[in-house]
Design an enzyme around this catalytic site. Structure first.
Site, PDB file in Angstrom:
ATOM      1  N   ARG A  83       0.875  -1.201  -0.063  1.00 42.30           N
ATOM      2  CA  ARG A  83      -0.101  -0.118   0.071  1.00 42.30           C
ATOM      3  C   ARG A  83       0.831   1.185   0.122  1.00 42.30           C
ATOM      4  O   ARG A  83       1.672   1.690   1.069  1.00 42.30           O
ATOM      5  CB  ARG A  83      -0.693  -0.068   1.406  1.00 42.30           C
ATOM      6  CG  ARG A  83      -1.971   1.103   1.126  1.00 42.30           C
ATOM      7  CD  ARG A  83      -2.841   1.306   2.657  1.00 42.30           C
ATOM      8  NE  ARG A  83      -3.837   0.290   2.421  1.00 42.30           N
ATOM      9  CZ  ARG A  83      -4.553   0.212   3.571  1.00 42.30           C
ATOM     10  NH1 ARG A  83      -4.688   0.785   4.468  1.00 42.30           N
ATOM     11  NH2 ARG A  83      -5.550  -0.893   3.670  1.00 42.30           N
TER      12      ARG A  83
ATOM     13  N   SER B   1     -12.522  -3.892   1.921  1.00 42.80           N
ATOM     14  CA  SER B   1     -12.559  -3.173   3.151  1.00 42.80           C
ATOM     15  C   SER B   1     -14.059  -2.840   3.634  1.00 42.80           C
ATOM     16  O   SER B   1     -14.520  -2.400   2.723  1.00 42.80           O
ATOM     17  CB  SER B   1     -11.776  -1.988   3.206  1.00 42.80           C
ATOM     18  OG  SER B   1     -10.587  -1.928   3.293  1.00 42.80           O
TER      19      SER B   1
ATOM     20  N   LYS C 104      -3.986   5.646   9.260  1.00 45.16           N
ATOM     21  CA  LYS C 104      -4.783   6.061   8.227  1.00 45.16           C
ATOM     22  C   LYS C 104      -5.790   6.784   8.622  1.00 45.16           C
ATOM     23  O   LYS C 104      -6.801   6.746   9.337  1.00 45.16           O
ATOM     24  CB  LYS C 104      -5.313   4.531   7.830  1.00 45.16           C
ATOM     25  CG  LYS C 104      -5.687   4.617   6.224  1.00 45.16           C
ATOM     26  CD  LYS C 104      -6.693   3.487   5.700  1.00 45.16           C
ATOM     27  CE  LYS C 104      -7.015   3.552   4.424  1.00 45.16           C
ATOM     28  NZ  LYS C 104      -8.390   2.655   3.993  1.00 45.16           N
TER      29      LYS C 104
END
Ligand code: NI
Lengths: 203, 203
Positions: free
Chosen positions: A37, A105, A134
């Site tokens: 990511r 997700s 995040k």
């Protein structure tokens, strides 16, 4: 695919040497999946950065999953792609790349239920706890809802808990009945990454 | 694919009504290709925004090309993808999506020559003139080099000139022997978009 312990990796946040030794350590410690990511990187950077990470995963027997980008996953020959609610719909990924394992997700019961028409291969559920990694991840779900939603979701696909999971709280997360956990800082900020992975898997 | 007149479109910069009337106008004016280009949008936004633009292109007989994102191009059933030097290499696009027309941006003779091993279906060459639309586009190529590089490139694939092309200078660009031109503001800032396209094609 063994979903037990996902470790998120940004290959651009680490030196080549840290990446090599880090992937080896987490593999020895019992990590099973690496998810790449990276934010704000060009397609070419993602492909070039991912190539080395993919090779390391292959060397150490870890599954390799790419966040968001189906094109990058295909270009790298990844095992899977992990999509969020803002990414490509699961049904479309299936059409374009049926060979990829697809993670989705979810951060609400509504999102779990909405997956019914085209369920992923696994859910990434969270953030379980508040997290600095995040900033756009929304409010913490907590272990009580995690347990409830996990039961609902598992009728469709296994559940990997994510968000703020540490050595201290991992046991409580496993007790929610999840199939796996995903971590970032719990591993990357640990001095002994192998030992951190080993302890994260304890339950 | 008729490469004569590419119009770059950011579907998020326009209202739905402006997009509808704009695509109709450019089609009537002789545009042949629409390239969707948007910065900082999620994959889901690109797919949702692109769906309507793709439908409009289909309705009016325009080819539809997606900038950078092979996954989005595939998801939308686009005719092609346009890649830059920071995007997926042409050879990789061919492997993943052989059905797509592939355009490649080049801004130097070196980049033209480097394409030899795996040439695109067309080159996007520029920026011909200084432009405010793309701050990262590098120095202007100018018509003299455009003419030279075009001859070299055309041994591999047709050339579409891009960057700062206006109603005033389009004639000079066509005189360089290019196969097409690509514009943004020359069309989108024109009061009469159909007439702007008609005049851009004159040579
Ligand atoms: Ni002509």
């Amino acid at each position: 695919m063994d979903l037990s312990l996902h470790v998120l990796v940004d290959p651009f946040a680490l030196s080549e040497e840290s990446l090599r030794s880090g992937v080896q350590a987490i593999a020895l410690g019992g990590a099973t999946v690496v998810q790449m990511r990276s934010k704000d990187r060009s397609t070419r950077e993602l492909i070039d950065g991912g190539r080395m990470l993919k090779a390391l995963c292959q060397k150490y027997g870890l599954a390799f999953i790419v966040n968001d980008r189906v094109d990058v996953a295909l270009a790298l020959g990844a095992d899977g792609v992990h999509v969020g609610q803002d990414d490509m719909p699961v049904s479309m990924v299936r059409t374009l790349a049926s060979q990829l394992t697809v993670g989705l997700s979810v951060s609400s019961l509504q999102e779990v239920l909405a997956a019914e028409a085209s369920p992923p291969d696994y859910f990434g559920m969270g953030p379980v706890f508040a997290t600095a990694s995040k900033s756009d991840a929304g409010p913490a779900v907590g272990t009580s809802k995690l347990r409830e939603w996990t039961r609902v979701a598992q009728a469709m696909a296994p559940v990997v808990a994510i968000g703020g999971i540490s050595l201290e709280n991992a046991g409580a997360v496993w007790q929610c009945g999840v199939n796996g956990i995903a971590v970032i800082s719990a591993v990357w900020q640990a001095a002994d990454k192998q030992e951190a992975c080993r302890r994260l898997r304890e339950h």
